[in-house]
Design an enzyme around this catalytic site. Structure first.
Site, PDB file in Angstrom:
ATOM      1  N   SER A 129       0.824  -1.211   0.000  1.00 18.13           N
ATOM      2  CA  SER A 129       0.000   0.000   0.000  1.00 18.13           C
ATOM      3  C   SER A 129       0.856   1.258   0.000  1.00 18.13           C
ATOM      4  CB  SER A 129      -0.881  -0.007   1.255  1.00 18.13           C
ATOM      5  OG  SER A 129      -1.450   1.269   1.462  1.00 18.13           O
ATOM      6  N   TYR A 153      -2.219   5.261  -3.987  1.00 20.23           N
ATOM      7  CA  TYR A 153      -3.244   6.252  -3.708  1.00 20.23           C
ATOM      8  C   TYR A 153      -2.765   7.483  -4.451  1.00 20.23           C
ATOM      9  CZ  TYR A 153      -5.938   3.707  -0.187  1.00 20.23           C
ATOM     10  OH  TYR A 153      -6.766   2.825   0.454  1.00 20.23           O
ATOM     11  N   THR A 179      -5.774   2.584  -6.836  1.00 21.05           N
ATOM     12  CA  THR A 179      -7.054   2.463  -6.133  1.00 21.05           C
ATOM     13  C   THR A 179      -7.909   3.702  -6.386  1.00 21.05           C
ATOM     14  OG1 THR A 179      -6.018   1.070  -4.484  1.00 21.05           O
ATOM     15  CG2 THR A 179      -8.105   2.112  -3.858  1.00 21.05           C
ATOM     16  N   LYS A 261      -8.157  -0.495  -9.297  1.00 22.60           N
ATOM     17  CA  LYS A 261      -8.817  -1.227  -8.203  1.00 22.60           C
ATOM     18  C   LYS A 261     -10.028  -0.447  -7.700  1.00 22.60           C
ATOM     19  CE  LYS A 261      -7.665  -3.095  -3.591  1.00 22.60           C
ATOM     20  NZ  LYS A 261      -8.186  -2.159  -2.602  1.00 22.60           N
ATOM     21  N   HIS A 285     -13.498  -2.471  -1.729  1.00 26.53           N
ATOM     22  CA  HIS A 285     -12.596  -2.116  -0.637  1.00 26.53           C
ATOM     23  C   HIS A 285     -12.979  -2.869   0.648  1.00 26.53           C
ATOM     24  CE1 HIS A 285      -9.521   1.243  -0.111  1.00 26.53           C
ATOM     25  NE2 HIS A 285      -9.575   0.769   1.122  1.00 26.53           N
TER      26      HIS A 285
HETATM   27  C1  FNR Z   1      -7.635  -1.951   3.165  1.00 22.34           C
HETATM   28  N1  FNR Z   1      -7.703  -1.818   1.770  1.00 22.34           N
HETATM   29  C2  FNR Z   1      -6.823  -0.982   1.136  1.00 22.34           C
HETATM   30  N2  FNR Z   1      -6.841  -0.875  -0.228  1.00 22.34           N
HETATM   31  C3  FNR Z   1      -5.955  -0.115  -0.868  1.00 22.34           C
HETATM   32  O1  FNR Z   1      -5.986  -0.047  -2.093  1.00 22.34           O
HETATM   33  N3  FNR Z   1      -4.995   0.583  -0.161  1.00 22.34           N
HETATM   34  C4  FNR Z   1      -4.930   0.544   1.190  1.00 22.34           C
HETATM   35  O2  FNR Z   1      -4.063   1.151   1.802  1.00 22.34           O
HETATM   36  C5  FNR Z   1      -5.892  -0.225   1.880  1.00 22.34           C
HETATM   37  N4  FNR Z   1      -5.890  -0.281   3.244  1.00 22.34           N
HETATM   38  C6  FNR Z   1      -6.740  -1.149   3.887  1.00 22.34           C
HETATM   39  C7  FNR Z   1      -6.660  -1.256   5.272  1.00 22.34           C
HETATM   40  C8  FNR Z   1      -7.447  -2.202   5.930  1.00 22.34           C
HETATM   41  C9  FNR Z   1      -7.311  -2.338   7.414  1.00 22.34           C
HETATM   42  C10 FNR Z   1      -8.306  -3.047   5.194  1.00 22.34           C
HETATM   43  C11 FNR Z   1      -9.116  -4.122   5.866  1.00 22.34           C
HETATM   44  C12 FNR Z   1      -8.405  -2.900   3.823  1.00 22.34           C
HETATM   45  C13 FNR Z   1      -8.633  -2.646   0.981  1.00 22.34           C
HETATM   46  C14 FNR Z   1      -7.984  -3.966   0.594  1.00 22.34           C
HETATM   47  O3  FNR Z   1      -6.980  -3.780  -0.369  1.00 22.34           O
HETATM   48  C15 FNR Z   1      -9.006  -4.935  -0.009  1.00 22.34           C
HETATM   49  O4  FNR Z   1      -9.711  -4.307  -1.049  1.00 22.34           O
HETATM   50  C16 FNR Z   1     -10.012  -5.442   1.025  1.00 22.34           C
HETATM   51  O5  FNR Z   1      -9.393  -5.697   2.259  1.00 22.34           O
HETATM   52  C17 FNR Z   1     -10.642  -6.722   0.496  1.00 22.34           C
HETATM   53  O6  FNR Z   1     -11.637  -7.159   1.304  1.00 22.34           O
HETATM   54  P1  FNR Z   1     -11.439  -8.293   2.442  1.00 22.34           P
HETATM   55  O7  FNR Z   1     -10.578  -9.404   1.846  1.00 22.34           O
HETATM   56  O8  FNR Z   1     -10.773  -7.609   3.599  1.00 22.34           O
HETATM   57  O9  FNR Z   1     -12.831  -8.693   2.700  1.00 22.34           O
END
Ligand code: FNR
Length: 390
Positions: A129, A153, A179, A261, A285
């Protein structure tokens, strides 16, 4: 007979002859509850929490649960191979670790531990990330030459964006994951109720604070005025004014594959293809952005139908088990990303915890494949699923 991911179960049973049992549950749906019990309310709320009342996160699970696999028999599944090619990269299995920011709130070894676990699992890609708590160069160093992708981001300042892309390329990240679903932070009651946002304490800002283009926008060095650095970060982290033509900037500044994404609508996927992108991640997400949103698994077949022949379609949001991965592949995904389960594994047991999660997921996927009559992911299709009317 070659080695299979499913053999993990024999390893567990053999270790059991000395009295040992796995340190974490092998039913990965139990990890969330364990994490709730063992870790502090701030970090757990941040990871487990979702947007609004959690309806999208629940819908993600329900949409996968509703679909049921119809196993086929007598199809020679003795030799199996989970490897797939995704975006020109040879992957050991149709799985990557999703980009998750601020992993230091779960474990002091943070992103480096998760990245090492992915590397040790035959090079399952680790998607780092932008909001990691460890600078990208340090994570790259922990991984040797193992497969790594960088999630952007897209910051307001184009010089910072360009600098991130240059650094990521120099550090060996092969695929850019952009994203789109986070131009603003969503309404997240679990964080709001605790007033918990790690970024305001300079946690999850490592890539920014270490970036020369970011630093150029500060009056004083980060360590002399950390609050000003945090405020500068808050002001540039995301850019809600971006539109589709802006993608040209990314295409000009990244020569490898680019994946968008957070795509849920078939028309957005078509626009991604028209803009020269290489793939999309169908994702909401993990239910953390729009409460009341379409479940990711319900959006997936529509996106795959619209652009499956033009783009690589990936999927996340709600994957908890090996059979969930099977279902996502049947709905049109080439591979999936898993988020919270590996983060819980990290929180509960550091790097071994992440390895445990990856090995459980892939053992269960391998067995689901075999027991449903498939020897490779490539033969899975819509005909392998029915929708449970209940
Ligand atoms: C995320 N996700 C996320 N996505 C992204 O593009 N950059 C990021 O920094 C983050 N940070 C983040 C923090 C936390 C604590 C979570 C739980 C999720 C989203 C992540 O990439 C992904 O899309 C989801 O976590 C997928 O869903 P599940 O597998 O958690 O149900």
């Amino acid at each position: 007979m070659g080695k299979h991911w499913a053999d993990f179960q024999y390893e567990i049973y053999l270790n059991g002859m000395t009295g040992a049992v796995p340190r974490l549950p092998t039913d990965l749906t139990r990890l969330e509850e364990l994490t709730e019990q063992r870790l502090g309310p701030g970090p757990v709320g941040y990871v487990a929490g979702s947007a609004g009342n959690g309806s999208t996160a629940r819908a993600n699970r329900a949409a996968l649960e509703r679909r049921r696999i119809v196993p086929r028999m007598l199809r020679d599944v003795r030799e199996r191979d989970l490897s797939v090619e995704v975006l020109g990269r040879a992957l050991p299995a149709p799985l990557a670790l999703a980009p998750v920011g601020v992993l230091s709130i779960m474990h002091p070894d943070a992103e480096s531990a998760a990245a090492r676990a992915a590397a040790a699992a035959q090079g399952v890609p680790f998607v780092l990330s932008s909001a990691s708590s460890t600078p990208m160069e340090q994570v790259a160093e922990a991984m040797g030459d193992a497969e790594r992708w960088f999630q952007l981001y897209w910051p307001r300042d184009p010089e910072v964006a360009r600098s991130f892309l240059n650094r990521a390329r120099a550090a060996g990240f092969s695929v850019l994951v952009v994203t789109l679903d986070t131009p603003l932070l969503a309404w997240r009651p679990r964080d709001l109720d605790q007033a918990y946002l790690p970024f305001l304490h300079g946690v999850g800002t490592a890539n920014y604070f270490s970036d020369p283009a970011f630093q150029a926008g500060l009056a004083k060095p980060v360590h002399e005025d950390p609050n000003a650095a945090v405020m500068h970060f808050v002001g540039m982290f995301a850019d809600p004014a971006k539109t589709w033509p802006d993608l040209a900037f990314l295409r000009e500044n990244w020569d490898g594959p680019i994946v968008l994404k957070g795509v849920l609508h078939p028309d957005d996927a078509r626009q991604a293809a028209d803009a020269g992108m290489d793939g999309v991640v169908v994702s909401n997400h993990g239910g953390r952005q729009v409460a009341g949103s379409v479940a990711a698994a319900d959006a997936l077949p529509r996106v795959a139908d619209a652009v499956g022949d033009r783009l690589t379609v990936l999927f996340d949001s709600g994957i908890r088990t090996g059979d969930d991965i099977f279902k996502a592949l049947a709905l049109g995904a080439r591979a999936v990303l898993v988020g919270r389960p590996y983060v819980y594994g990290l929180g509960l047991d550091g790097r071994p915890g992440v390895e445990h999660v990856i090995r459980c997921l892939l053992a269960e996927l391998d067995l689901t494949l075999a027991l449903s009559g498939h020897a490779t992911p490539g033969t899975i299709g819509p005909a392998d699923l029915v929708e449970d009317p209940a």
